[in-house]
Design a protein around this motif. Structure first.
Motif, PDB file in Angstrom:
ATOM      1  N   THR A   1      39.492  54.999  -9.341  1.00  0.00           N
ATOM      2  CA  THR A   1      39.616  56.153 -10.440  1.00  0.00           C
ATOM      3  C   THR A   1      38.637  57.041 -10.589  1.00  0.00           C
ATOM      4  O   THR A   1      38.417  58.095 -10.928  1.00  0.00           O
ATOM      5  N   LEU A   2      37.417  57.131 -10.165  1.00  0.00           N
ATOM      6  CA  LEU A   2      35.751  57.761 -10.346  1.00  0.00           C
ATOM      7  C   LEU A   2      35.735  58.416  -9.365  1.00  0.00           C
ATOM      8  O   LEU A   2      35.056  58.898  -8.956  1.00  0.00           O
ATOM      9  N   PHE A   3      36.594  58.268  -7.693  1.00  0.00           N
ATOM     10  CA  PHE A   3      35.917  59.248  -6.437  1.00  0.00           C
ATOM     11  C   PHE A   3      36.908  60.382  -7.444  1.00  0.00           C
ATOM     12  O   PHE A   3      37.792  61.142  -8.151  1.00  0.00           O
ATOM     13  N   PRO A   4      35.638  62.005  -7.023  1.00  0.00           N
ATOM     14  CA  PRO A   4      36.706  62.989  -7.202  1.00  0.00           C
ATOM     15  C   PRO A   4      37.505  64.234  -6.948  1.00  0.00           C
ATOM     16  O   PRO A   4      37.652  65.381  -6.329  1.00  0.00           O
ATOM     17  N   PHE A   5      38.274  62.900  -5.649  1.00  0.00           N
ATOM     18  CA  PHE A   5      39.152  63.856  -5.127  1.00  0.00           C
ATOM     19  C   PHE A   5      40.057  63.730  -4.939  1.00  0.00           C
ATOM     20  O   PHE A   5      40.550  62.541  -5.087  1.00  0.00           O
ATOM     21  N   LYS A   6      41.096  64.806  -5.567  1.00  0.00           N
ATOM     22  CA  LYS A   6      42.506  64.321  -5.409  1.00  0.00           C
ATOM     23  C   LYS A   6      43.336  64.272  -4.335  1.00  0.00           C
ATOM     24  O   LYS A   6      43.770  63.341  -4.680  1.00  0.00           O
ATOM     25  N   ASN A   7      42.914  65.271  -2.788  1.00  0.00           N
ATOM     26  CA  ASN A   7      43.585  64.590  -1.636  1.00  0.00           C
ATOM     27  C   ASN A   7      42.255  65.526  -1.261  1.00  0.00           C
ATOM     28  O   ASN A   7      41.455  66.388  -1.606  1.00  0.00           O
ATOM     29  N   ILE A   8      42.548  65.466   0.455  1.00  0.00           N
ATOM     30  CA  ILE A   8      42.117  66.042   1.848  1.00  0.00           C
ATOM     31  C   ILE A   8      42.831  66.154   2.389  1.00  0.00           C
ATOM     32  O   ILE A   8      44.110  65.183   2.550  1.00  0.00           O
ATOM     33  N   SER A   9      42.610  67.658   3.054  1.00  0.00           N
ATOM     34  CA  SER A   9      43.906  68.487   4.035  1.00  0.00           C
ATOM     35  C   SER A   9      43.142  68.829   4.986  1.00  0.00           C
ATOM     36  O   SER A   9      41.989  69.100   4.821  1.00  0.00           O
ATOM     37  N   PHE A  10      43.959  68.761   5.929  1.00  0.00           N
ATOM     38  CA  PHE A  10      42.917  68.959   7.382  1.00  0.00           C
ATOM     39  C   PHE A  10      44.469  69.711   7.735  1.00  0.00           C
ATOM     40  O   PHE A  10      45.804  69.539   7.697  1.00  0.00           O
ATOM     41  N   SER A  11      44.213  70.739   8.882  1.00  0.00           N
ATOM     42  CA  SER A  11      44.897  71.810   9.443  1.00  0.00           C
ATOM     43  C   SER A  11      44.767  72.053  10.793  1.00  0.00           C
ATOM     44  O   SER A  11      43.289  71.975  11.342  1.00  0.00           O
ATOM     45  N   LEU A  12      45.820  71.483  11.230  1.00  0.00           N
ATOM     46  CA  LEU A  12      45.398  71.522  12.474  1.00  0.00           C
ATOM     47  C   LEU A  12      46.479  72.779  13.563  1.00  0.00           C
ATOM     48  O   LEU A  12      46.884  73.606  12.747  1.00  0.00           O
ATOM     49  N   ASN A  13      46.247  72.776  14.976  1.00  0.00           N
ATOM     50  CA  ASN A  13      45.505  74.149  15.856  1.00  0.00           C
ATOM     51  C   ASN A  13      47.710  74.121  15.547  1.00  0.00           C
ATOM     52  O   ASN A  13      48.079  75.310  15.899  1.00  0.00           O
ATOM     53  N   THR A  14      48.029  73.222  15.616  1.00  0.00           N
ATOM     54  CA  THR A  14      49.901  73.548  15.895  1.00  0.00           C
ATOM     55  C   THR A  14      50.331  74.250  14.507  1.00  0.00           C
ATOM     56  O   THR A  14      51.317  74.632  14.593  1.00  0.00           O
ATOM     57  N   GLY A  15      49.516  74.119  12.847  1.00  0.00           N
ATOM     58  CA  GLY A  15      50.347  74.695  12.441  1.00  0.00           C
ATOM     59  C   GLY A  15      50.477  73.492  11.138  1.00  0.00           C
ATOM     60  O   GLY A  15      50.888  74.385  10.083  1.00  0.00           O
ATOM     61  N   GLU A  16      50.809  72.164  11.915  1.00  0.00           N
ATOM     62  CA  GLU A  16      50.614  71.651  10.484  1.00  0.00           C
ATOM     63  C   GLU A  16      49.526  71.343   9.624  1.00  0.00           C
ATOM     64  O   GLU A  16      48.380  71.557   9.526  1.00  0.00           O
ATOM     65  N   THR A  17      49.510  70.784   8.684  1.00  0.00           N
ATOM     66  CA  THR A  17      48.425  70.204   7.774  1.00  0.00           C
ATOM     67  C   THR A  17      48.803  68.598   7.262  1.00  0.00           C
ATOM     68  O   THR A  17      49.852  67.923   7.061  1.00  0.00           O
ATOM     69  N   LEU A  18      47.397  67.615   7.634  1.00  0.00           N
ATOM     70  CA  LEU A  18      47.749  66.812   7.328  1.00  0.00           C
ATOM     71  C   LEU A  18      47.494  66.246   6.282  1.00  0.00           C
ATOM     72  O   LEU A  18      46.530  66.657   5.524  1.00  0.00           O
ATOM     73  N   VAL A  19      48.030  65.771   5.008  1.00  0.00           N
ATOM     74  CA  VAL A  19      47.179  65.298   3.357  1.00  0.00           C
ATOM     75  C   VAL A  19      47.265  64.294   3.269  1.00  0.00           C
ATOM     76  O   VAL A  19      48.141  63.348   3.886  1.00  0.00           O
ATOM     77  N   ILE A  20      45.705  63.982   3.087  1.00  0.00           N
ATOM     78  CA  ILE A  20      45.499  62.212   2.885  1.00  0.00           C
ATOM     79  C   ILE A  20      44.955  62.362   1.321  1.00  0.00           C
ATOM     80  O   ILE A  20      44.796  62.746   0.607  1.00  0.00           O
TER      81      ILE A  20
END
Length: 201
Positions: free
Chosen positions: A42-61
């Motif tokens: 609960t103390l991690f400072p991130f809500k999410n991490i996203s990666f934009s792919l060359n295909t135009g897709e976005t991966l969200v963790i």
């Protein structure tokens, strides 16, 4: 089969970390472990991490998956990823051992993987066969161990089996080679790929 005879002195002395043996217990809902120094997610400072792919897709963790990604994990890697990789190995390679007799260790890359393997298997008085030329990163890992490196000639199709056979038939040492290291596909630095015929040999 008893594999202990293949281990190096360091490999045979290794014992599981007592702290790491507690990791499976942390999967118990509500478990609070004060022994392993794990940060509270609960103390991690991130809500999410996203990666934009060359295909135009976005991966969200995000959510629990992000908590897992940021947290210490078992030594072998994330259990979920290991299961996926095991299923892939079974589907592609049909291992003859039952699934409880083998596992997968996730590494940060090939250098990390073969460093762990060599430290586990090779002693300073061992002999290691390798294709010549070979990847310089392997030499940088094996040289400090102090083992004897024996190069076997290769060409545009990879290691030459007849040269390996000739070396083994005229072996000048009073002990067998411990292992043969080669890169069968996309060899570095030559770029060669071992032919099907040579792989069969």
């Amino acid at each position: 089969m008893d594999y202990s005879k293949f281990l190096s002195k360091i490999g045979s002395r290794r014992q599981p970390s007592p702290i790491r043996s507690l990791t499976p217990l942390m999967a118990i809902p509500g478990m609070i472990n004060l022994g392993a120094g794990l940060p509270n997610p609960t103390l991690f400072p991130f809500k999410n991490i996203s990666f934009s792919l060359n295909t135009g897709e976005t991966l969200v963790i995000e959510g629990k998956l992000l908590d897992l990604a940021l947290q210490y994990s078992p030594t072998y890697g994330l259990p979920e990823l290991i299961e996926v990789l095991k299923e892939h190995q079974i589907a592609e390679h049909s291992p003859q051992l039952s699934i409880d007799k083998w596992s997968i260790l996730i590494t940060t890359g090939s250098q990390d993987g073969f460093t762990k393997a060599f430290e586990t298997l090779v002693d300073e008085d061992d002999i290691v066969l390798l294709e010549s030329p070979t990847y310089s990163g392997v030499i940088s890992v094996l040289s400090p161990i102090g083992c004897k490196l024996e190069g076997i000639e290769s060409d545009e199709y990879g290691i030459i089996p007849s040269k390996l056979e000739e070396r083994l038939l005229n072996w000048p040492y009073n002990k067998k080679a411990k292992l043969l290291y080669l890169i069968p596909t996309g060899q570095n630095p030559s770029g060669s790929t071992l032919s099907i015929e040579r792989r069969t040999q």
